[in-house]
Design a protein around this motif. Structure first.
Motif, PDB file in Angstrom:
ATOM      1  N   PHE A  51     -33.181  19.299  48.297  1.00  0.00           N
ATOM      2  CA  PHE A  51     -31.753  19.093  48.080  1.00  0.00           C
ATOM      3  C   PHE A  51     -31.237  20.058  47.020  1.00  0.00           C
ATOM      4  O   PHE A  51     -31.862  20.225  45.965  1.00  0.00           O
ATOM      5  CB  PHE A  51     -31.473  17.662  47.603  1.00  0.00           C
ATOM      6  N   TYR A  52     -30.104  20.666  47.304  1.00  0.00           N
ATOM      7  CA  TYR A  52     -29.407  21.527  46.348  1.00  0.00           C
ATOM      8  C   TYR A  52     -27.929  21.180  46.384  1.00  0.00           C
ATOM      9  O   TYR A  52     -27.416  20.758  47.422  1.00  0.00           O
ATOM     10  CB  TYR A  52     -29.496  23.003  46.757  1.00  0.00           C
ATOM     11  N   LEU A  60     -34.035  22.484  54.007  1.00  0.00           N
ATOM     12  CA  LEU A  60     -33.017  22.649  52.977  1.00  0.00           C
ATOM     13  C   LEU A  60     -31.764  21.861  53.345  1.00  0.00           C
ATOM     14  O   LEU A  60     -31.276  21.946  54.471  1.00  0.00           O
ATOM     15  CB  LEU A  60     -32.664  24.132  52.847  1.00  0.00           C
ATOM     16  N   VAL A  61     -31.266  21.076  52.385  1.00  0.00           N
ATOM     17  CA  VAL A  61     -30.039  20.308  52.580  1.00  0.00           C
ATOM     18  C   VAL A  61     -29.139  20.563  51.378  1.00  0.00           C
ATOM     19  O   VAL A  61     -29.568  20.392  50.236  1.00  0.00           O
ATOM     20  CB  VAL A  61     -30.328  18.790  52.717  1.00  0.00           C
ATOM     21  N   ILE A  62     -27.906  20.989  51.650  1.00  0.00           N
ATOM     22  CA  ILE A  62     -26.924  21.199  50.598  1.00  0.00           C
ATOM     23  C   ILE A  62     -26.032  19.959  50.552  1.00  0.00           C
ATOM     24  O   ILE A  62     -25.472  19.551  51.570  1.00  0.00           O
ATOM     25  CB  ILE A  62     -26.049  22.444  50.879  1.00  0.00           C
ATOM     26  N   ALA A  63     -25.921  19.366  49.381  1.00  0.00           N
ATOM     27  CA  ALA A  63     -25.095  18.172  49.186  1.00  0.00           C
ATOM     28  C   ALA A  63     -24.056  18.473  48.106  1.00  0.00           C
ATOM     29  O   ALA A  63     -24.237  19.391  47.313  1.00  0.00           O
ATOM     30  CB  ALA A  63     -25.973  16.995  48.762  1.00  0.00           C
ATOM     31  N   PRO A  64     -22.975  17.693  48.067  1.00  0.00           N
ATOM     32  CA  PRO A  64     -21.960  17.923  47.039  1.00  0.00           C
ATOM     33  C   PRO A  64     -22.533  17.844  45.622  1.00  0.00           C
ATOM     34  O   PRO A  64     -22.106  18.551  44.726  1.00  0.00           O
ATOM     35  CB  PRO A  64     -20.934  16.818  47.275  1.00  0.00           C
ATOM     36  N   SER A  65     -23.516  16.969  45.450  1.00  0.00           N
ATOM     37  CA  SER A  65     -24.156  16.775  44.157  1.00  0.00           C
ATOM     38  C   SER A  65     -25.531  16.172  44.415  1.00  0.00           C
ATOM     39  O   SER A  65     -25.730  15.473  45.409  1.00  0.00           O
ATOM     40  CB  SER A  65     -23.310  15.825  43.306  1.00  0.00           C
ATOM     41  N   VAL A  66     -26.478  16.459  43.544  1.00  0.00           N
ATOM     42  CA  VAL A  66     -27.827  15.923  43.724  1.00  0.00           C
ATOM     43  C   VAL A  66     -27.919  14.577  43.006  1.00  0.00           C
ATOM     44  O   VAL A  66     -28.352  14.475  41.864  1.00  0.00           O
ATOM     45  CB  VAL A  66     -28.895  16.924  43.222  1.00  0.00           C
ATOM     46  N   ALA A 117     -26.620  12.115  52.990  1.00  0.00           N
ATOM     47  CA  ALA A 117     -27.141  13.264  53.737  1.00  0.00           C
ATOM     48  C   ALA A 117     -28.248  12.827  54.689  1.00  0.00           C
ATOM     49  O   ALA A 117     -28.277  13.250  55.852  1.00  0.00           O
ATOM     50  CB  ALA A 117     -27.654  14.326  52.772  1.00  0.00           C
ATOM     51  N   ALA A 118     -29.154  11.972  54.223  1.00  0.00           N
ATOM     52  CA  ALA A 118     -30.237  11.475  55.074  1.00  0.00           C
ATOM     53  C   ALA A 118     -29.676  10.718  56.268  1.00  0.00           C
ATOM     54  O   ALA A 118     -30.105  10.920  57.417  1.00  0.00           O
ATOM     55  CB  ALA A 118     -31.182  10.588  54.266  1.00  0.00           C
TER      56      ALA A 118
END
Length: 100
Positions: free
Chosen positions: A45-46, A70-76, A84-85
């Motif tokens: 996650f990034y 790789l998963v880009i999220a608004p915030s970790v 996201a999952a």
């Protein structure tokens, strides 16, 4: 193959809450796993800002950037990783990930 949303889980270290705030500020976490239909996927996650920095750093060292799962999220944060999952499972994109 489709998965029911209720059949997945997001696994985080047991002490995740102790350092979640640090991860949110770092914008990166790679110890999360999505488990669905008995398959485990380690997720990287990034947030967008940190990922941009990672890509720029890799291009200084070589001609490509690659990172599996790789998963880009608004915030970790736990909440964003859980969303996201869920999205990966509901949309079927989980099938594009590399299982452990």
């Amino acid at each position: 193959m489709e998965f029911a949303v209720s059949s997945f889980s997001l696994e985080l270290p047991t002490d995740f809450e102790d350092y979640e705030w640090i991860l949110e500020s770092k914008g990166w976490f790679s110890e999360a796993r999505i488990v669905v239909a008995e398959r485990r996927y380690q997720i990287n996650f990034y947030d967008l800002a940190r990922h941009t920095q990672a890509i720029e750093g890799e291009f200084e060292r070589g001609p490509i950037f690659f990172e599996p799962n790789l998963v880009i999220a608004p915030s970790v944060t736990r909440a964003h990783m859980e969303r996201a999952a869920e999205e990966l499972v509901q949309s079927g994109q989980i099938l594009s990930l590399v299982a452990e």
